[in-house]
Design a protein around this motif. Structure first.
Motif, PDB file in Angstrom:
ATOM      1  N   TRP A 217      12.292   5.667   0.371  1.00 34.58           N
ATOM      2  CA  TRP A 217      11.743   6.761  -0.418  1.00 34.58           C
ATOM      3  C   TRP A 217      10.471   6.293  -1.114  1.00 34.58           C
ATOM      4  N   GLY A 218       9.601   7.257  -1.440  1.00 35.03           N
ATOM      5  CA  GLY A 218       8.365   6.873  -2.092  1.00 35.03           C
ATOM      6  C   GLY A 218       7.458   8.067  -2.328  1.00 35.03           C
ATOM      7  N   ALA A 219       6.351   7.792  -3.028  1.00 32.92           N
ATOM      8  CA  ALA A 219       5.385   8.837  -3.390  1.00 32.92           C
ATOM      9  C   ALA A 219       3.995   8.454  -2.895  1.00 32.92           C
ATOM     10  N   MET A 220       3.240   9.462  -2.476  1.00 32.01           N
ATOM     11  CA  MET A 220       1.851   9.281  -2.055  1.00 32.01           C
ATOM     12  C   MET A 220       0.972  10.178  -2.909  1.00 32.01           C
ATOM     13  N   LEU A 221       0.050   9.576  -3.642  1.00 30.74           N
ATOM     14  CA  LEU A 221      -0.810  10.310  -4.547  1.00 30.74           C
ATOM     15  C   LEU A 221      -2.244  10.230  -4.031  1.00 30.74           C
ATOM     16  N   LEU A 222      -2.800  11.391  -3.644  1.00 31.75           N
ATOM     17  CA  LEU A 222      -4.144  11.457  -3.072  1.00 31.75           C
ATOM     18  C   LEU A 222      -5.108  11.951  -4.145  1.00 31.75           C
ATOM     19  N   ILE A 223      -5.954  11.060  -4.637  1.00 34.29           N
ATOM     20  CA  ILE A 223      -6.847  11.386  -5.753  1.00 34.29           C
ATOM     21  C   ILE A 223      -8.240  11.722  -5.235  1.00 34.29           C
ATOM     22  N   ASP A 224      -8.602  12.974  -5.225  1.00 35.36           N
ATOM     23  CA  ASP A 224      -9.934  13.458  -4.877  1.00 35.36           C
ATOM     24  C   ASP A 224      -9.848  14.970  -4.709  1.00 35.36           C
ATOM     25  N   ASP A 225     -10.719  15.697  -5.392  1.00 34.22           N
ATOM     26  CA  ASP A 225     -10.620  17.153  -5.320  1.00 34.22           C
ATOM     27  C   ASP A 225     -11.005  17.702  -3.951  1.00 34.22           C
ATOM     28  N   ARG A 226     -11.701  16.920  -3.129  1.00 34.71           N
ATOM     29  CA  ARG A 226     -12.057  17.365  -1.784  1.00 34.71           C
ATOM     30  C   ARG A 226     -10.838  17.468  -0.874  1.00 34.71           C
TER      31      ARG A 226
END
Length: 984
Positions: free
Chosen positions: A914-923
């Motif tokens: 299990w895990g989390a993916m955080l995509l940082i960028d408004d594009r």
């Protein structure tokens, strides 16, 4: 070597019938073992100490093979076996069906399957199942064959060939041409045998020039005449080549293969360089192991006891496999086969065993990509791709690998060093001739004089070629200019079109005539001269080894010949661009730094980051630098003082390194060259998406396509796009926003990283677009003290720029994950900062606690100011309609998203993870939309999209993220409590 010594060696060499007459070099044991007067006493030799150290560190658990214990399903009328007790996922079943269907119809496959969904098992079980059935059909076709089967030669004798009888027939029929016309096909059982013997009538004793005594009046055809009119109907031989990026990945694949019930049915081997497989203690200490091996095994070398121990028994595949099996190695990776052959008796060479002997009967061959894609490595290895099934696993970078295989670079220093080597070898020949004594002249044979003069003539011709190349480099370097944007002081560059490249190679005004395509007189002359100075297989030529030019010169000429073979094809000429770069020594090149990606296009579009501009490219240099790592450490190309050149050459630009690069813009050149004759090619990866560029750029049709679903429960996956930071600022990772260290961008990213680290135990990965952005973020976090707060919970580590330092960093990372209290009572894990396309983002497994959260910052676009990026975009724009390839912008975008997907795939490595993916960028907000078109239609992988949500409000993200983390930990705690109750 004196003239007297040389002539003595020449006479000794001429009197030697075979190289096997050389006495083997023996390494004595320290305890005196192996020196017994008893000729029957076993003799052992010292081996490389690191091998002994590994074996003492922990004995490998031998694999127990159970070929009769398996589950089986019929798919596409093929019985597919897989481990008993294993339940295939729907994604695996879909992939198996598509692969078998493709192989049956000789089609190609694109397959994306998320990590942990059983991709490797599906690849192996499907291809091995089909091959097992095909082998049975091949055997049946052989039995029915009019030439090889039971009814061959009139049906009066069963024609069988064994390994021993074939050896005898090779000697008896060496000069006999076959009476029976046989199709030139790649036969399954006898390909490597039938290439050397003729099919003749058993016990007839009739040679080709002799005709059977048949009376004219007899109309009835004899059995011999029927055989002569028959054709071979045997099915062609088919092998499976399984290519991966690294040997570490090969070991993981072999482990999966050992679980399948095909061992001893599907025979395998592994192709590896001497660096991975040599056990000679002296060779391991040499900077160039390959060259040392060739030298000691040459006619005047001391010999290698491990290679000599193979004669004659272990020069055949089956006895060698029996030897491995008797010592516990049935299914082996390269480390295990090296250990087994080094520590068992007799001690034999793993390199020649795996690369030369076991390939004779291997059905499944594991190897790195370069053995398949790179034309020079492929042609110099025992690789037979025709009619084969080729699997390229982790193939997300295959485009870059193929472009690189057809690209070539030459440095000014490389050319000058090559000229120096050729001149020194000419001087050596002149000295031998000049120092002849009257006695030498009396006993000297005419052959020796001819050989020396011919050899010197070859050296002279190649020297003139490289001198002409150096003039060409000097001429085109005049076009180099300072870049309009960016660039450091003193840096100059220019990129020329294929038309201008052709014009520069045919500039009669400057005495340049370097367009020499194959089958032209000049190309043939270069090939003859090159072949003449590099011969080493012929025993009668080995006494000339001392006059062979340096490896630098050989590599230089080989690259040139390969470039001419590609560029000489009129169809391929438009794909090439000529780049000139003049770079000040000891300064960091701008080419390897990107706006939103850290990678240089001049290295390859998506390989490991580097600080230096690539000094060489193309097939031979790729192999040469892999096998000779010291070249990378000492790549200083120092041209500050022209007097450094021993040839009298004046530097083109003092204090600078000048490089000429011949860039191939289309991966189709080398991909089609390598795989056009295969039965099927299977490209697989957890991150092939976006697939459009693969389907259009590789020059071959992929009729079958699989985009598998994630097998991990949606409850165990959290995927979020974060367009706004905790302070309410919009986050856009562009060059403009990241170039200012005081930008709000860094404050927002630092706050998010700090928040995650304070709330999530275990491992956290944070990927950034470049080392520049990484350093700026680090400075910001130190300035606002967020780094200090994180270090109360995590051991903070940074991906090293040097790959040699990565192991130590990863060891510390693992220690912080699994033994956090070693670093302090409050420590609960580690935070690793890394870059897209770096070592951490590819090929490393961060399962379970090693990566509970992956944070990606930005979109890793290639450098928009890089000459090769712009050349590739321009090429695609010019040819998108005619060739059906992506436009420049579409290609540019897919490169970015493929790198992003690869980094995100570091976590969630198996079904229960299990895990989390955080995509940082408004594009990235558009990635949550259902439909997308145009250049921005490139997407993250399907399995991520299915869970991806856009959080425009950071508070909402905070609430949902904490619920997810706390929920996963509560489930884990419940499981632990149940386990404790069971234990009690």
């Amino acid at each position: 070597m004196s003239a007297e010594q040389f002539f003595g060696l020449f006479k000794k060499q001429k009197g030697r019938n075979t190289p096997s007459a050389r006495k083997p070099f023996k390494v004595k044991r320290e305890d005196g073992g192996g020196d017994s007067d008893d000729p029957n006493a076993p003799k052992t030799h010292e081996i490389a100490p690191e091998i002994v150290k590994k074996s003492r560190a922990g004995k490998r658990k031998r694999v127990e093979i159970k070929n009769d214990d398996f589950n089986q399903l019929m798919m596409q009328s093929v019985p597919v076996r897989y481990p008993k007790g294993l339940t295939l996922y729907p994604t695996q079943k879909l992939m198996i069906v598509r692969i078998i269907k493709a192989i049956q119809n000789s089609e190609n496959v694109l397959g994306e399957s998320p990590t942990g969904s059983g991709k490797t098992m599906a690849l192996l079980s499907s291809t091995c199942a089909w091959l097992k059935q095909y082998m049975d059909q091949k055997k049946e076709s052989r039995e029915k064959c009019a030439i090889h089967g039971d009814g061959a030669f009139g049906g009066n004798m069963k024609y069988e060939e064994t390994e021993d009888t074939i050896k005898e027939e090779i000697d008896e029929t060496r000069d006999i041409k076959p009476m029976v016309p046989v199709k030139n096909e790649n036969l399954f059982d006898d390909e490597w045998k039938d290439d050397f013997i003729s099919h003749r009538l058993p016990n007839s004793g009739v040679k080709n020039e002799e005709k059977p005594d048949v009376k004219p009046e007899v109309k009835k055809e004899s059995g011999e005449q029927k055989a002569a009119q028959a054709e071979c109907t045997c099915l062609p031989r088919v092998r499976i080549y399984y290519g991966t990026r690294t040997h570490k990945q090969i070991a993981q694949v072999v482990k999966e293969f050992s679980r399948l019930p095909y061992a001893n049915i599907i025979k395998h081997t592994i192709l590896a360089s001497r660096d991975q497989s040599c056990i000679h203690p002296l060779a391991r200490k040499q900077p160039d192991i390959s060259q040392f091996c060739k030298e000691i095994n040459s006619a005047n070398g001391i010999g290698c006891s491990f290679k000599s121990a193979m004669r004659p028994k272990f020069e055949k595949a089956q006895p060698l496999r029996d030897h491995l099996r008797n010592n516990g190695s049935v299914v082996f990776d390269i480390e295990q086969v090296v250990e087994t052959l080094a520590l068992s008796y007799p001690q034999i060479c793993p390199y020649f065993s795996t690369n030369r002997v076991l390939t004779q009967d291997a059905d499944l061959i594991f190897c790195p990509f370069s053995y398949l894609v790179d034309p020079l490595i492929r042609n110099s290895s025992d690789v037979h791709i025709k009619n084969s099934v080729v699997i390229l696993d982790e193939a997300h970078n295959i485009e870059d690998t193929c472009r690189d295989a057809a690209s070539f670079s030459f440095t000014e220093k490389e050319l000058d060093d090559s000229i120096l080597s050729l001149r020194l070898k000419k001087v050596a020949i002149d000295q031998v001739n000049a120092n002849k004594t009257p006695e030498d002249a009396l006993h000297q044979t005419p052959d020796l004089t001819i050989e020396l003069n011919e050899f010197r003539g070859h050296l002279q011709y190649l020297e003139l070629l490289i001198l002409e190349m150096l003039r060409w480099v000097r001429h085109v370097a005049q076009d180099a200019r300072k870049p309009a944007r960016g660039g450091m002081d003193g840096f100059k560059t220019c990129t020329l079109s294929s038309g201008n490249l052709f014009a520069s190679l045919t500039n009669a005004e400057h005495g340049i005539d370097l367009f020499t395509p194959p089958k032209t007189p000049k190309y043939d002359a270069i090939s003859v001269a090159f072949s003449g100075v590099t011969k080493h297989n012929e025993p009668e030529m080995q006494h000339m080894d001392q006059f062979k030019p340096s490896a630098t010169a050989i590599v230089c000429i080989e690259k040139w010949l390969y470039f001419q073979s590609f560029f000489g094809n009129q169809q391929y000429q438009p794909t090439y661009r000529l780049n000139v770069s003049i770079e000040p020594i000891n300064q960091t090149g701008r080419f390897n730094q990107t706006f939103d990606g850290n990678l240089s296009m001049s290295s390859s579009f998506s390989s490991t980051p580097s600080l230096k501009i690539r000094s060489s490219a193309g097939p031979r240099n790729m192999q040469y630098k892999e096998e000779n790592p010291w070249l990378q450490e000492n790549d200083d190309d120092d041209w500050k003082d022209p007097s450094i050149s021993q040839t009298g050459h004046k530097a083109i630009s003092e204090g600078c390194k000048t490089t000429i690069s011949l860039w191939c813009m289309s991966p189709a050149l080398s991909f089609y060259d390598a795989f056009s004759e295969t039965r099927s090619v299977i490209l697989a990866s957890g991150t092939l998406c976006p697939m459009d560029t693969l389907k259009t750029e590789l020059g071959m049709e992929f009729k079958q396509q699989v985009e598998g679903d994630q097998v991990i429960s949606p409850d165990n996956i959290f995927a979020a796009v974060i367009p706004f930071g905790p302070h309410g600022n919009r986050i856009t990772c562009t060059y403009r926003n990241t170039s200012d260290p005081s930008s709000p961008f860094y404050e927002e990213v630092a706050s998010i990283v700090k928040y995650v680290c304070m709330h999530v135990p275990a491992g956290i990965l944070c990927f950034l677009p470049s080392y520049r952005v990484l350093e700026q973020l680090k400075t910001c976090m130190l300035r606002n003290h967020s780094m200090k707060h994180i270090q109360t919970k995590k051991v903070v580590l940074f991906e090293p720029r040097k790959s040699s330092e990565l192991t130590a960093v990863m060891d510390e990372f693992d220690l912080a994950i699994f033994n956090p209290t070693n670093f302090g009572e409050s420590i609960n894990g580690a935070l690793m900062f890394a870059v897209f396309r770096g070592k951490v983002s590819e090929g490393i497994d961060f399962a379970d606690d090693r990566a509970r959260v992956v944070i990606s910052v930005g979109i890793p676009y290639p450098n928009a100011m890089d000459d090769q990026v712009n050349a590739k975009k321009s090429y695609n724009d010019q040819n998108s309609k005619d060739l059906g390839i992506l436009t420049g912008d579409e290609w540019y975008t897919t490169q970015a998203y493929r790198a992003l997907n690869q980094a995100l795939g570091r976590c969630l490595r198996h079904k229960n993870d299990w895990g989390a993916m955080l995509l940082i960028d408004d594009r990235l907000e558009r990635q949550t939309e259902k439909t997308m078109t145009g250049a921005t239609s490139a997407r993250v992988s399907k399995w991520i999209r299915a869970q991806l949500k856009n959080y425009r409000d950071f508070k909402q993200f905070n609430e949902n993220f904490r619920v997810f983390i706390e929920g996963r930990h509560s489930v884990i705690n419940v499981k632990k409590e149940k386990e404790d109750i069971v234990d009690e």
